[in-house]
Design a protein around this motif. Structure first.
Motif, mmCIF file in Angstrom:
data_model
loop_
_atom_site.group_PDB
_atom_site.id
_atom_site.type_symbol
_atom_site.label_atom_id
_atom_site.label_comp_id
_atom_site.label_asym_id
_atom_site.label_seq_id
_atom_site.Cartn_x
_atom_site.Cartn_y
_atom_site.Cartn_z
ATOM 1 N N SER A 84 -7.332 12.544 -10.292
ATOM 2 C CA SER A 84 -8.744 12.749 -9.960
ATOM 3 C C SER A 84 -9.114 11.805 -8.827
ATOM 4 N N GLY A 85 -10.229 12.110 -8.157
ATOM 5 C CA GLY A 85 -10.697 11.242 -7.088
ATOM 6 C C GLY A 85 -11.063 9.861 -7.597
ATOM 7 N N LYS A 86 -11.612 9.813 -8.812
ATOM 8 C CA LYS A 86 -11.975 8.529 -9.413
ATOM 9 C C LYS A 86 -10.746 7.651 -9.611
ATOM 10 N N ARG A 87 -9.672 8.255 -10.070
ATOM 11 C CA ARG A 87 -8.424 7.512 -10.306
ATOM 12 C C ARG A 87 -7.847 6.984 -8.988
ATOM 13 N N VAL A 88 -7.879 7.816 -7.945
ATOM 14 C CA VAL A 88 -7.376 7.400 -6.634
ATOM 15 C C VAL A 88 -8.225 6.255 -6.080
ATOM 16 N N TYR A 89 -9.539 6.342 -6.256
ATOM 17 C CA TYR A 89 -10.451 5.290 -5.804
ATOM 18 C C TYR A 89 -10.114 3.957 -6.459
ATOM 19 N N LEU A 90 -9.903 3.958 -7.768
ATOM 20 C CA LEU A 90 -9.579 2.723 -8.488
ATOM 21 C C LEU A 90 -8.178 2.229 -8.148
ATOM 22 N N ALA A 91 -7.256 3.167 -7.909
ATOM 23 C CA ALA A 91 -5.881 2.785 -7.587
ATOM 24 C C ALA A 91 -5.806 2.021 -6.274
ATOM 25 N N ALA A 92 -6.741 2.282 -5.354
ATOM 26 C CA ALA A 92 -6.741 1.571 -4.079
ATOM 27 C C ALA A 92 -6.950 0.069 -4.288
ATOM 28 N N PHE A 93 -7.774 -0.298 -5.260
ATOM 29 C CA PHE A 93 -7.993 -1.717 -5.560
ATOM 30 C C PHE A 93 -6.810 -2.294 -6.338
ATOM 31 N N TYR A 94 -6.344 -1.549 -7.331
ATOM 32 C CA TYR A 94 -5.233 -2.026 -8.159
ATOM 33 C C TYR A 94 -3.953 -2.170 -7.343
ATOM 34 N N GLY A 95 -3.739 -1.281 -6.383
ATOM 35 C CA GLY A 95 -2.497 -1.305 -5.612
ATOM 36 C C GLY A 95 -2.502 -2.261 -4.442
ATOM 37 N N PHE A 96 -3.645 -2.903 -4.167
ATOM 38 C CA PHE A 96 -3.717 -3.803 -3.015
ATOM 39 C C PHE A 96 -2.694 -4.954 -3.084
ATOM 40 N N PRO A 97 -2.529 -5.643 -4.237
ATOM 41 C CA PRO A 97 -1.506 -6.708 -4.292
ATOM 42 C C PRO A 97 -0.100 -6.198 -4.012
ATOM 43 N N PHE A 98 0.207 -4.981 -4.479
ATOM 44 C CA PHE A 98 1.525 -4.402 -4.225
ATOM 45 C C PHE A 98 1.707 -4.092 -2.739
ATOM 46 N N ALA A 99 0.639 -3.616 -2.098
ATOM 47 C CA ALA A 99 0.713 -3.343 -0.664
ATOM 48 C C ALA A 99 0.953 -4.629 0.120
ATOM 49 N N LEU A 100 0.282 -5.727 -0.296
ATOM 50 C CA LEU A 100 0.514 -7.015 0.361
ATOM 51 C C LEU A 100 1.948 -7.486 0.152
ATOM 52 N N ALA A 101 2.469 -7.303 -1.075
ATOM 53 C CA ALA A 101 3.843 -7.728 -1.369
ATOM 54 C C ALA A 101 4.847 -6.964 -0.506
ATOM 55 N N VAL A 102 4.635 -5.651 -0.347
ATOM 56 C CA VAL A 102 5.517 -4.853 0.501
ATOM 57 C C VAL A 102 5.421 -5.313 1.951
ATOM 58 N N GLY A 103 4.208 -5.607 2.398
ATOM 59 C CA GLY A 103 4.030 -6.091 3.762
ATOM 60 C C GLY A 103 4.727 -7.412 4.012
ATOM 61 N N LEU A 104 4.726 -8.298 3.011
ATOM 62 C CA LEU A 104 5.399 -9.589 3.162
ATOM 63 C C LEU A 104 6.916 -9.431 3.214
ATOM 64 N N LEU A 105 7.445 -8.380 2.605
ATOM 65 C CA LEU A 105 8.894 -8.159 2.588
ATOM 66 C C LEU A 105 9.397 -7.507 3.870
ATOM 67 N N LEU A 106 8.501 -6.851 4.604
ATOM 68 C CA LEU A 106 8.903 -6.161 5.840
ATOM 69 C C LEU A 106 8.546 -7.033 7.040
ATOM 70 N N PRO A 107 9.529 -7.516 7.781
ATOM 71 C CA PRO A 107 9.260 -8.423 8.921
ATOM 72 C C PRO A 107 8.229 -7.907 9.910
ATOM 73 N N PRO A 108 8.221 -6.618 10.275
ATOM 74 C CA PRO A 108 7.211 -6.182 11.255
ATOM 75 C C PRO A 108 5.779 -6.301 10.738
ATOM 76 N N LEU A 109 5.590 -6.250 9.418
ATOM 77 C CA LEU A 109 4.251 -6.287 8.835
ATOM 78 C C LEU A 109 3.903 -7.641 8.220
ATOM 79 N N ARG A 110 4.828 -8.586 8.279
ATOM 80 C CA ARG A 110 4.628 -9.847 7.570
ATOM 81 C C ARG A 110 3.424 -10.615 8.093
ATOM 82 N N THR A 111 3.311 -10.743 9.398
ATOM 83 C CA THR A 111 2.186 -11.492 9.975
ATOM 84 C C THR A 111 0.855 -10.833 9.623
ATOM 85 N N LEU A 112 0.805 -9.502 9.744
ATOM 86 C CA LEU A 112 -0.418 -8.776 9.405
ATOM 87 C C LEU A 112 -0.778 -8.945 7.934
ATOM 88 N N ALA A 113 0.243 -8.917 7.053
ATOM 89 C CA ALA A 113 -0.015 -9.069 5.619
ATOM 90 C C ALA A 113 -0.543 -10.462 5.299
#
Length: 212
Positions: A84-113
């Motif tokens: 549902s749209g509600k679930r996707v909306y909430l997942a954006a907040f819940y998944g933010f730490p995981f997105a940062l973790a992935v960014g830190l693991l990828l050298p091209p995105l590390r500085t941005l993360a």
């Protein structure tokens, strides 16, 4: 530390709710009411900041934004798995730490993360130097991102709000001490003791207009 502490607690609570498959309709409904209330104040804070205003208090807007995001994270743990749209909306907040973790693991995105994480999660260091009952000089800096503090003039407005005029002084140095003397009703004399990058102590004397 307030932002990281609150969001960490909310994240752990959401994980616990998901693991235990908690079903609490009343608590979930109350959390939605709280979330929408924080959404209102967060949106109002953003509009005020764009307009050069803000709620009274040094970290008031940060509290609203943090509680808004934290309540969304908890709600993700309380809602049932469904597409549902509600679930996707909430997942954006819940998944933010995981997105940062992935960014830190990828050298091209590390500085941005790193910059994104520090900018959104780190509490700014703010200090206010009182001029009188209506005005104050504020310094603001974020470790690593800002080498030197920015200077703003803060004026009380409309009981609950304050007007913030940014970059009233641009010395690009760290402050050691501030002395102020009111000059009439519309200006103040400032004497700043500052430290330069080389470690040398510098001084700045200037007159600041209070009404802009």
């Amino acid at each position: 530390m307030f932002t990281i502490t609150v969001l960490s607690i909310c994240f752990l609570a959401a994980i616990s709710c998901k693991i235990k498959k908690v079903k609490a309709p009343v608590i979930t409904q109350l959390m939605w009411y709280f979330h929408f209330t924080m959404l209102f104040f967060a949106a109002l804070s953003l509009i005020l900041l764009i307009s050069g205003y803000g709620f009274k208090g040094t970290y008031t807007e940060r509290v609203f934004f943090t509680l808004y995001a934290g309540s969304a994270i908890i709600l993700y743990g309380l809602t049932q798995p469904e597409v549902s749209g509600k679930r996707v909306y909430l997942a954006a907040f819940y998944g933010f730490p995981f997105a940062l973790a992935v960014g830190l693991l990828l050298p091209p995105l590390r500085t941005l993360a790193v910059i994104t994480g520090l900018g959104l999660l780190s509490d700014s260091r703010m200090e206010r130097y009182r001029i009188d009952d209506d005005f104050a000089l504020q310094t603001k800096s974020i470790d690593i991102i800002d080498r030197h503090p920015s200077f703003s003039l803060v004026q009380d407005k409309y009981l609950l709000f304050e007007k913030i005029t940014g970059d009233v002084i641009v010395p690009e140095k760290n402050i050691l001490g501030v002395k102020m003397e009111k000059r009439g009703k519309d200006s103040v004399w400032l004497h700043l003791n500052m430290v330069e990058d080389a470690g040398k102590v510098a001084k700045l004397d200037t007159t600041l207009s209070l009404y802009r």
